[in-house]
Design an enzyme around this catalytic site. Structure first.
Site, PDB file in Angstrom:
ATOM      1  N   LYS A  13     -58.173  57.992 -48.307  1.00  0.00           N
ATOM      2  CA  LYS A  13     -58.007  58.380 -49.720  1.00  0.00           C
ATOM      3  C   LYS A  13     -58.775  57.437 -50.644  1.00  0.00           C
ATOM      4  CE  LYS A  13     -53.494  57.937 -49.912  1.00  0.00           C
ATOM      5  NZ  LYS A  13     -53.181  57.486 -48.541  1.00  0.00           N
ATOM      6  N   ARG A  88     -45.987  59.644 -54.621  1.00  0.00           N
ATOM      7  CA  ARG A  88     -45.671  59.602 -53.197  1.00  0.00           C
ATOM      8  C   ARG A  88     -44.283  60.147 -52.931  1.00  0.00           C
ATOM      9  NH1 ARG A  88     -49.231  54.880 -51.801  1.00  0.00           N
ATOM     10  NH2 ARG A  88     -49.079  54.410 -49.602  1.00  0.00           N
ATOM     11  N   ARG A 123     -58.431  48.065 -38.644  1.00  0.00           N
ATOM     12  CA  ARG A 123     -58.897  47.766 -40.004  1.00  0.00           C
ATOM     13  C   ARG A 123     -58.847  46.266 -40.291  1.00  0.00           C
ATOM     14  NH1 ARG A 123     -56.872  51.074 -45.243  1.00  0.00           N
ATOM     15  NH2 ARG A 123     -54.860  50.072 -44.954  1.00  0.00           N
ATOM     16  N   ARG A 156     -54.351  43.328 -42.849  1.00  0.00           N
ATOM     17  CA  ARG A 156     -53.311  43.494 -43.868  1.00  0.00           C
ATOM     18  C   ARG A 156     -51.953  43.510 -43.170  1.00  0.00           C
ATOM     19  NH1 ARG A 156     -54.572  48.442 -47.963  1.00  0.00           N
ATOM     20  NH2 ARG A 156     -52.438  48.995 -47.486  1.00  0.00           N
ATOM     21  N   ARG A 167     -44.784  53.344 -41.866  1.00  0.00           N
ATOM     22  CA  ARG A 167     -45.475  53.972 -43.007  1.00  0.00           C
ATOM     23  C   ARG A 167     -45.711  55.459 -42.728  1.00  0.00           C
ATOM     24  NH1 ARG A 167     -50.627  50.507 -43.829  1.00  0.00           N
ATOM     25  NH2 ARG A 167     -50.892  51.605 -45.798  1.00  0.00           N
TER      26      ARG A 167
HETATM   27  P1  AMP Z   1     -51.373  51.839 -50.294  1.00  0.00           P
HETATM   28  O1  AMP Z   1     -52.439  50.819 -50.446  1.00  0.00           O
HETATM   29  O2  AMP Z   1     -51.536  53.006 -51.231  1.00  0.00           O
HETATM   30  O3  AMP Z   1     -51.159  52.271 -48.870  1.00  0.00           O
HETATM   31  O4  AMP Z   1     -49.994  51.129 -50.761  1.00  0.00           O
HETATM   32  C1  AMP Z   1     -49.504  49.978 -50.097  1.00  0.00           C
HETATM   33  C2  AMP Z   1     -47.989  49.914 -50.265  1.00  0.00           C
HETATM   34  O5  AMP Z   1     -47.646  49.849 -51.658  1.00  0.00           O
HETATM   35  C3  AMP Z   1     -47.219  51.116 -49.737  1.00  0.00           C
HETATM   36  O6  AMP Z   1     -46.966  51.037 -48.342  1.00  0.00           O
HETATM   37  C4  AMP Z   1     -45.951  51.045 -50.568  1.00  0.00           C
HETATM   38  O7  AMP Z   1     -45.070  50.023 -50.105  1.00  0.00           O
HETATM   39  C5  AMP Z   1     -46.475  50.608 -51.923  1.00  0.00           C
HETATM   40  N1  AMP Z   1     -46.842  51.770 -52.783  1.00  0.00           N
HETATM   41  C6  AMP Z   1     -48.086  52.088 -53.246  1.00  0.00           C
HETATM   42  N2  AMP Z   1     -48.045  53.205 -53.998  1.00  0.00           N
HETATM   43  C7  AMP Z   1     -46.748  53.603 -54.007  1.00  0.00           C
HETATM   44  C8  AMP Z   1     -46.047  54.705 -54.588  1.00  0.00           C
HETATM   45  N3  AMP Z   1     -46.698  55.627 -55.321  1.00  0.00           N
HETATM   46  N4  AMP Z   1     -44.715  54.790 -54.374  1.00  0.00           N
HETATM   47  C9  AMP Z   1     -44.047  53.875 -53.659  1.00  0.00           C
HETATM   48  N5  AMP Z   1     -44.626  52.820 -53.062  1.00  0.00           N
HETATM   49  C10 AMP Z   1     -45.970  52.680 -53.238  1.00  0.00           C
END
Ligand code: AMP
Length: 211
Positions: A13, A88, A123, A156, A167
């Site tokens: 994404k 989300r 990654r 990460r 996740r």
């Molecule tokens: P991402 O980089 O988008 O995968 O986000 C990393 C982490 O941030 C996720 O695994 C969640 O813990 C948190 N996070 C990011 N965006 C959201 C969202 N819209 N709602 C809830 N948690 C989020």
């Protein structure tokens, strides 16, 4: 254009949102990036969010909704934006609708779970400049070192295998219901992620009618 990208973690994404952002001249907004910045800076939001992020759980809706509504009020969003990783949950999507954020399209990027586990397991990211690599498909010139800035690459915390499984479960339970939500609004488009970034981008451009 007001666009949402929906997909499991590691679907690409962020990469696709960057391509679209450059092409369309509108910002990419990633709540994941905003939260990581907050954690790094040690702000109250960052301190609240950290344990959820480290375990692969979602950060509570009220924190996310406040962040995203504030961000969408910035001047650079006037001509549109690309939301990467938000909403989300159904509650987040309803909050956007409640604030009259008129989304044009919700684009789902589909990737099988096995591919996600392979992608995220390999990654590596640069902690300084954010450049992302993959040990097999996109390795840096020198193992473990960022091509762009020379910093030592890291895994990460949330790319750890157990966390990735969490996740994915969270994605299927909390986020996948958004597909039905946007389908019911007539806004859902689906693209299948290809193994190469350019192939996926070409498919997305076609779906969105961008030449
Ligand atoms: P991402 O980089 O988008 O995968 O986000 C990393 C982490 O941030 C996720 O695994 C969640 O813990 C948190 N996070 C990011 N965006 C959201 C969202 N819209 N709602 C809830 N948690 C989020």
């Amino acid at each position: 254009m007001k666009l949402i990208l929906i997909g499991p973690p590691g679907a690409g994404k962020g990469t696709q949102a960057d391509v679209l952002s450059k092409k369309l001249g509108i910002p990419r907004i990633s709540t994941g990036d905003i939260l990581r910045e907050a954690v790094k800076a040690g702000t109250p939001v960052g301190m609240k969010a950290k344990s959820f992020m480290d375990s692969g759980a979602l950060v509570p809706d009220e924190i996310i909704i406040e962040i995203i509504i504030e961000r969408l009020g910035a001047r650079d969003c006037i001509n549109g934006f690309i939301l990467d990783g938000v909403p989300r949950t159904i509650a987040q999507a309803q909050a956007l609708d409640g604030h009259d954020v008129a989304i044009d399209t919700a684009l789902a990027i589909e990737v099988p779970d096995e591919d996600i586990i392979e992608r995220l397991g390999g990654r590596r990211v640069c902690p300084d400049c954010g450049t992302t690599y993959h040990v097999k498909s996109n390795p840096p010139a020198k193992e473990g070192v960022c091509d762009a800035c020379g910093a030592a690459l890291i895994i990460r915390k949330d790319d750890d295998a157990d966390v990735v499984r969490n996740r994915l479960q969270t994605y299927h339970r909390e986020t996948a219901p958004l597909l039905e939500y946007y389908k019911a609004q007539g806004k859902l488009e689906i693209s299948v992620s290809h193994s190469d970034v350019t192939g996926t981008a070409a498919e997305i451009f076609k779906i969105l009618g961008i030449s």
